[in-house]
Design a protein around this motif. Structure first.
Motif, PDB file in Angstrom:
ATOM      1  N   SER A 264      83.701  58.109  14.132  1.00 60.63           N
ATOM      2  CA  SER A 264      83.005  59.383  14.351  1.00 60.63           C
ATOM      3  C   SER A 264      83.593  60.492  13.488  1.00 60.63           C
ATOM      4  CB  SER A 264      83.082  59.779  15.836  1.00 60.63           C
ATOM      5  OG  SER A 264      82.514  58.796  16.664  1.00 60.63           O
ATOM      6  N   ILE A 265      84.922  60.534  13.401  1.00 63.11           N
ATOM      7  CA  ILE A 265      85.577  61.571  12.596  1.00 63.11           C
ATOM      8  C   ILE A 265      85.146  61.470  11.139  1.00 63.11           C
ATOM      9  CG2 ILE A 265      87.821  62.306  11.668  1.00 63.11           C
ATOM     10  CD1 ILE A 265      89.012  61.492  14.415  1.00 63.11           C
ATOM     11  N   CYS A 266      85.143  60.243  10.614  1.00 62.90           N
ATOM     12  CA  CYS A 266      84.733  60.043   9.214  1.00 62.90           C
ATOM     13  C   CYS A 266      83.275  60.466   9.012  1.00 62.90           C
ATOM     14  CB  CYS A 266      84.924  58.579   8.819  1.00 62.90           C
ATOM     15  SG  CYS A 266      86.652  58.061   8.744  1.00 62.90           S
ATOM     16  N   MET A 267      82.406  60.099   9.968  1.00 67.31           N
ATOM     17  CA  MET A 267      80.990  60.455   9.846  1.00 67.31           C
ATOM     18  C   MET A 267      80.794  61.969   9.913  1.00 67.31           C
ATOM     19  SD  MET A 267      79.099  57.564  12.193  1.00 67.31           S
ATOM     20  CE  MET A 267      77.562  58.504  12.119  1.00 67.31           C
ATOM     21  N   ILE A 268      81.476  62.608  10.879  1.00 70.22           N
ATOM     22  CA  ILE A 268      81.346  64.061  11.013  1.00 70.22           C
ATOM     23  C   ILE A 268      81.806  64.767   9.751  1.00 70.22           C
ATOM     24  CG2 ILE A 268      82.216  66.095  12.251  1.00 70.22           C
ATOM     25  CD1 ILE A 268      82.457  64.274  14.743  1.00 70.22           C
ATOM     26  N   PHE A 269      82.940  64.331   9.219  1.00 71.03           N
ATOM     27  CA  PHE A 269      83.510  64.948   8.026  1.00 71.03           C
ATOM     28  C   PHE A 269      82.570  64.791   6.831  1.00 71.03           C
ATOM     29  CE2 PHE A 269      86.459  64.952   4.346  1.00 71.03           C
ATOM     30  CZ  PHE A 269      86.978  66.233   4.531  1.00 71.03           C
ATOM     31  N   TYR A 270      82.054  63.584   6.646  1.00 73.17           N
ATOM     32  CA  TYR A 270      81.185  63.321   5.503  1.00 73.17           C
ATOM     33  C   TYR A 270      79.865  64.089   5.612  1.00 73.17           C
ATOM     34  CZ  TYR A 270      78.227  60.798   2.207  1.00 73.17           C
ATOM     35  OH  TYR A 270      77.371  60.487   1.176  1.00 73.17           O
ATOM     36  N   ILE A 271      79.233  63.995   6.784  1.00 72.14           N
ATOM     37  CA  ILE A 271      77.933  64.670   6.962  1.00 72.14           C
ATOM     38  C   ILE A 271      78.079  66.180   6.852  1.00 72.14           C
ATOM     39  CG2 ILE A 271      76.089  65.130   8.636  1.00 72.14           C
ATOM     40  CD1 ILE A 271      76.540  62.275   9.713  1.00 72.14           C
ATOM     41  N   SER A 272      79.156  66.728   7.433  1.00 68.75           N
ATOM     42  CA  SER A 272      79.381  68.174   7.367  1.00 68.75           C
ATOM     43  C   SER A 272      79.523  68.638   5.926  1.00 68.75           C
ATOM     44  CB  SER A 272      80.623  68.561   8.170  1.00 68.75           C
ATOM     45  OG  SER A 272      80.467  68.238   9.528  1.00 68.75           O
ATOM     46  N   ALA A 273      80.271  67.867   5.132  1.00 69.72           N
ATOM     47  CA  ALA A 273      80.474  68.235   3.730  1.00 69.72           C
ATOM     48  C   ALA A 273      79.168  68.224   2.949  1.00 69.72           C
ATOM     49  CB  ALA A 273      81.481  67.285   3.085  1.00 69.72           C
ATOM     50  N   ARG A 274      78.270  67.317   3.314  1.00 68.68           N
ATOM     51  CA  ARG A 274      76.982  67.239   2.608  1.00 68.68           C
ATOM     52  C   ARG A 274      75.985  68.282   3.090  1.00 68.68           C
ATOM     53  NH1 ARG A 274      75.562  62.349   0.353  1.00 68.68           N
ATOM     54  NH2 ARG A 274      73.840  63.620  -0.488  1.00 68.68           N
ATOM     55  N   VAL A 275      76.065  68.615   4.390  1.00 72.22           N
ATOM     56  CA  VAL A 275      75.052  69.487   4.991  1.00 72.22           C
ATOM     57  C   VAL A 275      75.415  70.963   4.904  1.00 72.22           C
ATOM     58  CG1 VAL A 275      73.928  70.095   7.178  1.00 72.22           C
ATOM     59  CG2 VAL A 275      74.210  67.690   6.544  1.00 72.22           C
ATOM     60  N   ILE A 276      76.701  71.308   5.102  1.00 75.32           N
ATOM     61  CA  ILE A 276      77.114  72.709   5.065  1.00 75.32           C
ATOM     62  C   ILE A 276      77.305  73.134   3.612  1.00 75.32           C
ATOM     63  CG2 ILE A 276      78.875  74.365   5.760  1.00 75.32           C
ATOM     64  CD1 ILE A 276      79.446  72.628   8.181  1.00 75.32           C
ATOM     65  N   PRO A 277      76.488  74.041   3.111  1.00 72.43           N
ATOM     66  CA  PRO A 277      76.528  74.414   1.692  1.00 72.43           C
ATOM     67  C   PRO A 277      77.899  74.837   1.182  1.00 72.43           C
ATOM     68  CG  PRO A 277      74.563  75.284   2.702  1.00 72.43           C
ATOM     69  CD  PRO A 277      75.382  74.713   3.818  1.00 72.43           C
ATOM     70  N   SER A 278      78.645  75.576   1.988  1.00 78.08           N
ATOM     71  CA  SER A 278      79.930  76.082   1.512  1.00 78.08           C
ATOM     72  C   SER A 278      80.968  74.986   1.317  1.00 78.08           C
ATOM     73  CB  SER A 278      80.476  77.127   2.491  1.00 78.08           C
ATOM     74  OG  SER A 278      80.635  76.562   3.780  1.00 78.08           O
ATOM     75  N   LEU A 279      80.684  73.767   1.795  1.00 81.08           N
ATOM     76  CA  LEU A 279      81.652  72.675   1.671  1.00 81.08           C
ATOM     77  C   LEU A 279      81.334  71.707   0.534  1.00 81.08           C
ATOM     78  CD1 LEU A 279      82.438  71.732   5.392  1.00 81.08           C
ATOM     79  CD2 LEU A 279      83.759  73.154   3.823  1.00 81.08           C
ATOM     80  N   ASN A 280      80.341  72.034  -0.287  1.00 77.53           N
ATOM     81  CA  ASN A 280      80.080  71.179  -1.439  1.00 77.53           C
ATOM     82  C   ASN A 280      79.896  72.025  -2.699  1.00 77.53           C
ATOM     83  OD1 ASN A 280      77.055  71.720  -1.796  1.00 77.53           O
ATOM     84  ND2 ASN A 280      77.088  70.958   0.327  1.00 77.53           N
ATOM     85  N   PRO A 281      80.192  71.463  -3.875  1.00 73.12           N
ATOM     86  CA  PRO A 281      80.178  72.234  -5.126  1.00 73.12           C
ATOM     87  C   PRO A 281      78.820  72.844  -5.460  1.00 73.12           C
ATOM     88  CG  PRO A 281      81.261  70.109  -5.429  1.00 73.12           C
ATOM     89  CD  PRO A 281      80.615  70.076  -4.089  1.00 73.12           C
ATOM     90  N   GLU A 282      77.739  72.187  -5.041  1.00 70.49           N
ATOM     91  CA  GLU A 282      76.398  72.684  -5.355  1.00 70.49           C
ATOM     92  C   GLU A 282      75.984  73.848  -4.461  1.00 70.49           C
ATOM     93  OE1 GLU A 282      77.040  68.613  -6.649  1.00 70.49           O
ATOM     94  OE2 GLU A 282      77.076  69.523  -4.652  1.00 70.49           O
ATOM     95  N   ASN A 283      76.755  74.073  -3.380  1.00 71.97           N
ATOM     96  CA  ASN A 283      76.462  75.135  -2.415  1.00 71.97           C
ATOM     97  C   ASN A 283      75.034  75.027  -1.882  1.00 71.97           C
ATOM     98  OD1 ASN A 283      77.168  77.415  -0.878  1.00 71.97           O
ATOM     99  ND2 ASN A 283      76.208  78.785  -2.350  1.00 71.97           N
ATOM    100  N   LYS A 284      74.691  73.818  -1.440  1.00 74.93           N
ATOM    101  CA  LYS A 284      73.347  73.609  -0.906  1.00 74.93           C
ATOM    102  C   LYS A 284      73.375  72.512   0.150  1.00 74.93           C
ATOM    103  CE  LYS A 284      71.795  70.081  -4.194  1.00 74.93           C
ATOM    104  NZ  LYS A 284      70.760  69.738  -5.202  1.00 74.93           N
ATOM    105  N   ILE A 285      72.359  72.469   0.996  1.00 71.07           N
ATOM    106  CA  ILE A 285      72.208  71.386   1.956  1.00 71.07           C
ATOM    107  C   ILE A 285      71.855  70.119   1.194  1.00 71.07           C
ATOM    108  CG2 ILE A 285      70.884  70.541   3.926  1.00 71.07           C
ATOM    109  CD1 ILE A 285      70.405  73.420   4.742  1.00 71.07           C
TER     110      ILE A 285
END
Length: 467
Positions: A264-285
């Motif tokens: 669950s921790i791995c899934m939450i971390f990965y999905i959050s990074a992809r979904v929350i714009p501020s956590l990925n370089p493209e700054n987008k969902i």
């Protein structure tokens, strides 16, 4: 699609989020029986609907007054009745906090209205707890109102989904139906709701609880909140630990639960990074997963590098503590005055300013000073902070050492949830916000759960008799 910010007036359609609460309202009015049921129900509904009522033109000031009126009715009904014996766990700590606040007000030569407003912010939550544990509820009433709280929490998940559909984006604004501005409530609601469901999963192994946990994580993501990623795994493992030390009945498969936690921790971390714009370089969902970017972002965010203020969350405590220690000894002990940071038209220093702007103008720290810990420290010093924090620590101690626990699943569920609630309150208070300290949907709901548990004959609570 990137994360953007919205103003309330731009999106009147956000009132559609209230569709998630309507079934709960219908259910409650079909099942309530007494006047007391109704008063508590209205208090819960108003606190969870302030955002929607704001969209309908009812100001937050009015809805707060409505809550305080209902609170007053409950207070009078409890403490002005014929009952002569009361229970007040942590009473002397509570009275100590009040005395320190009064001394702080006197030493700093503030206006009396500032002290009154400070008490208005910080006393009702504890008083509400005392109301709850000194009120006799039938099993039907307790069950009805506990279910109401649970249903209102679940309704916020659907409100978050409706928000994303209406806005076409995730956003910190519009936190379910509760409030329209300020995103901290999103994280705390997700943690409290998630804690209840995690305990339920451990005790019953019902997959429904896991689905609900994912729902609260989803709710957090709809608000673009990053803190959930860090807090949720800790709460999960802590819940597992509490279950093991309090109920060593061999029913918990530790390895299975830890395995589920890691996945669950791995899934939450990965999905959050992809979904929350501020956590990925493209700054987008839907952006890419970049661990190095996340680490750098987190370091800059907590140190203030990515926000307007130069002093961020990680640096603010040491900065403000050193500032306090450099002042007079009475400031160290009693702060700069109980109520001097409370927003009020009576104080020109804080009039028409946000909490961040108040501390920025007075102490040079804005966003980083928004935790309850720092807000309290600046106002009532280390003594006030000690007494206030000790209230919750003492309640946790009572639960941790108590052996008088009912053996049914529902009682165990609420008991363990209460332990996690007090941990979450302290985590929020010291590291995140001050949402758990003031009267609102969060404090009313978690105090209700604590009230249900503490109404039982727990060890270590002294009764007070008034003849």
């Amino acid at each position: 699609m990137s994360q953007v910010h919205f103003t309330v007036g731009e999106h009147p359609l956000m009132i559609l989020c209230f569709l998630s609460v309507i079934p709960v309202i219908i259910w409650f009015f079909q099942n309530y029986k007494t006047e007391r049921d109704l008063i508590y129900g209205l208090l819960f509904f108003v606190s969870f609907s302030r955002g929607t009522l704001d969209l309908l033109g009812m100001s937050p000031t009015v809805t707060r007054l409505m809550m305080e009126f209902l609170f007053l009715l409950l207070f009078v009904g409890t403490f002005f009745s014929e009952k002569k014996v009361y229970r007040f766990p942590s009473l002397w700590l509570f009275l100590g906090f009040i005395m320190v606040s009064i001394v702080s007000y006197v030493l700093n030569n503030l206006e009396i209205v500032q002290l009154v407003l400070f008490f208005r912010d910080y006393l009702p939550v504890i008083i509400f707890f005392y109301i709850l544990i000194n009120t006799s509820f039938s099993a039907r009433q307790a069950n009805l109102l506990t279910k109401l709280i649970i249903f209102l929490y679940v309704s916020q998940i659907f409100a978050g989904i409706i928000k994303v559909i209406v806005l076409g984006s995730i956003a910190e604004e519009f936190i379910g139906t509760i409030v329209n501005r300020g995103g901290s409530i999103t994280t705390v609601i997700a943690l409290l709701g998630g804690a209840y469901c995690i305990v339920g999963y451990f005790l019953t192994s019902k997959k429904t609880y896991l689905v609900a946990v994912l729902g609260f994580i989803l709710f957090s993501l709809t608000g673009g909140k990053r803190a959930t990623i860090a807090y949720f795994p800790f709460i999960y493992l802590l819940a597992l630990y509490f279950v093991m030390i309090k109920f060593k009945d061999g029913q918990i498969n530790i390895l299975k639960k830890i395995f589920v936690a890691l996945i669950s921790i791995c899934m939450i971390f990965y999905i959050s990074a992809r979904v929350i714009p501020s956590l990925n370089p493209e700054n987008k969902i839907g952006g890419s997963f970049d661990l190095e970017y996340i680490v750098v972002y987190s370091q800059e965010y907590t140190s203030g590098g990515r926000v307007k203020e130069n002093i961020g969350r990680s640096e603010a405590p040491s900065y403000l503590i050193n500032l306090l220690l450099s002042k007079e000894s009475y400031n160290v002990l009693f702060g700069f005055g109980a109520g001097h940071l409370v927003k009020s038209d009576f104080n020109d220093d804080v009039k028409d300013k946000t909490s961040d702007e108040i501390t920025e103008s007075l102490y040079g720290v804005g966003y980083g000073a928004r935790t309850g810990f720092l807000q309290m420290l600046l106002q009532v010093g280390f003594l006030g902070l000690f007494f206030y924090t000790s209230i919750f620590i003492n309640l946790f101690r009572i639960l941790l050492t108590n052996k008088n626990i009912k053996n049914d699943i529902d009682s165990k569920h609420l008991y363990l949830t209460s332990m996690l609630i007090l941990i979450i309150v302290l985590i929020d208070y010291y590291t995140y916000s001050f949402e758990t300290s003031t009267l609102g949907a969060i404090s009313i709901s978690y105090m209700w759960i604590l009230g249900v548990v503490f109404r039982n004959k727990l060890d270590g609570i002294k009764p007070y008799s008034f003849s």
